[in-house]
Motif scaffolding. Structure first.
Motif, PDB file in Angstrom:
ATOM      1  N   ASP A 136       0.231  -6.094   6.721  1.00 32.02           N
ATOM      2  CA  ASP A 136       1.509  -6.151   6.004  1.00 32.02           C
ATOM      3  C   ASP A 136       2.241  -7.467   6.226  1.00 32.02           C
ATOM      4  O   ASP A 136       3.127  -7.827   5.438  1.00 32.02           O
ATOM      5  CB  ASP A 136       2.425  -4.999   6.446  1.00 32.02           C
ATOM      6  N   ASP A 137       1.896  -8.188   7.284  1.00 31.84           N
ATOM      7  CA  ASP A 137       2.531  -9.481   7.528  1.00 31.84           C
ATOM      8  C   ASP A 137       2.063 -10.540   6.538  1.00 31.84           C
ATOM      9  O   ASP A 137       2.727 -11.564   6.351  1.00 31.84           O
ATOM     10  CB  ASP A 137       2.221  -9.968   8.947  1.00 31.84           C
ATOM     11  N   PHE A 138       0.902 -10.293   5.924  1.00 32.12           N
ATOM     12  CA  PHE A 138       0.339 -11.276   4.990  1.00 32.12           C
ATOM     13  C   PHE A 138       0.474 -10.823   3.538  1.00 32.12           C
ATOM     14  O   PHE A 138       0.874 -11.603   2.671  1.00 32.12           O
ATOM     15  CB  PHE A 138      -1.135 -11.513   5.328  1.00 32.12           C
ATOM     16  N   PHE A 139       0.187  -9.567   3.279  1.00 34.14           N
ATOM     17  CA  PHE A 139       0.237  -9.053   1.908  1.00 34.14           C
ATOM     18  C   PHE A 139       1.602  -8.442   1.609  1.00 34.14           C
ATOM     19  O   PHE A 139       2.282  -7.931   2.492  1.00 34.14           O
ATOM     20  CB  PHE A 139      -0.847  -7.990   1.692  1.00 34.14           C
ATOM     21  N   GLY A 140       1.961  -8.493   0.345  1.00 31.63           N
ATOM     22  CA  GLY A 140       3.215  -7.866  -0.071  1.00 31.63           C
ATOM     23  C   GLY A 140       3.108  -6.362  -0.113  1.00 31.63           C
ATOM     24  O   GLY A 140       4.099  -5.646   0.080  1.00 31.63           O
TER      25      GLY A 140
END
Length: 323
Positions: free
Chosen positions: A201-205
């Motif tokens: 979740d830190d990378f993808f929306g």
């Protein structure tokens, strides 16, 4: 397990099905005994104590009427080996448990369950399936799929290509899928976009899971996700239609995903070789339809268990996932 002590099952004898196992699309395992042809001499396998051969055939999305197809393979192998062959249909979890509990001798397995079978039952892959839809003969690719008109473009490096996914909506296949989750997450960790599987979740929306290849791809077709991750062969029926395929394209692929294979339990080497040689006869033209009908495989090839599964084993370690 060494040599199995099983009672000989004659023609028409009932077989007690496996109990306490987990099933996916089937409510209970079905079992059919393929009896050897008449006038056969006592085979070597019987002399070594293996009086029946039990094979588990996992249900898969691209296989229909699997029990009857498994029965046909069982009948062929029974004739080759000279002993009854029990063909059972379940799922990968059931197959591994059956090997562990000494209720099965052979199982068709995908890569991660094959690692589990080695760990729990000392069963190894000895053969791998070849398919016409595999780009690497007995390896295939994990693919990132986007809409055909997506602004995302394949760049000169994996890092540059995947960097474009920052903040995007991704549909993985499932958290247990090798090509639809484990392999691609390991790549994201290697490229330092995420530290492990728990920080996606830190990378993808948005992170979602289709549950299978079809639903992951359809999320992209319907505009519910910007990218999906699936096996390369999922871009063909029965996973999606030709019309849906025309709306999609490959953004990035990771090669070397190990093909599904055939695990054999810890039986004596001469017994194992007899089983392998019987299975390899499915490659012969007069027998090949039996193999192809199962899982669309065209050939079986000998492989080394550790070498074949090295890619998935490394990916699990990198992604921080237990085998």
């Amino acid at each position: 397990m060494s040599v199995r002590k099983k009672s000989l099952l004659g023609a028409g004898a009932a077989f007690t099905v496996l109990t306490g196992l987990v099933f996916s699309t089937v409510g209970a395992m079905q079992a059919t005994i393929a009896n050897p042809t008449a006038n056969q001499q006592t085979p070597r396998l019987l002399a070594q104590g293996l009086k029946t051969l039990t094979i588990v055939f996992p249900s898969r999305a691209d296989s229909t009427d699997l029990q009857n197809k498994a029965n046909a393979v069982g009948a062929f192998l029974s004739k080759e080996l000279g002993i009854p062959v029990v063909a059972q249909v379940g799922d990968d979890t059931a197959a591994v448990e059956a090997l562990r509990a000494n209720r099965a001798d052979v199982a068709f397995l995908s890569s991660r369950p094959a690692l589990k079978a080695k760990q729990l039952a000392n069963s190894s892959l000895y053969l791998a399936e070849v398919r016409s839809t595999y780009s690497g003969r007995y390896t295939y690719s994990s693919t990132f799929i986007v809409p055909k008109n997506s602004p995302l473009k394949t760049q000169s490096s994996a890092k540059a290509t995947l960097e474009q996914l920052r903040g995007k909506r991704i549909a993985f296949t499932s958290p247990t899928s090798g090509s639809g989750f484990i392999i691609p997450v390991a790549e994201l960790v290697k490229q330092k976009f995420v530290p492990n599987r728990d920080r996606l979740d830190d990378f993808f929306g948005q992170v979602s899971y289709g549950g299978n290849y079809s639903k992951a791809l359809q999320a992209v077709v319907r505009g519910q996700a910007d990218v999906a991750v699936v096996s390369e062969y999922a871009l063909n029926p029965p996973y999606i239609t030709a019309q849906e395929k025309n709306q999609l394209r490959v953004l990035h692929k990771i090669t070397g995903v190990p093909a599904h294979g055939i695990a054999i339990d810890d039986v004596p080497a001469p017994t194992r070789e007899k089983i392998i040689n019987a299975l390899l006869k499915l490659n012969q033209s007069q027998n090949n339809k039996l193999l192809n009908d199962l899982y669309n495989s065209t050939e079986l090839v000998r492989i080394d268990h550790d070498r074949h599964l090295a890619t998935i084993r490394e990916a699990l370690q990198i992604a921080g996932i237990e085998p």
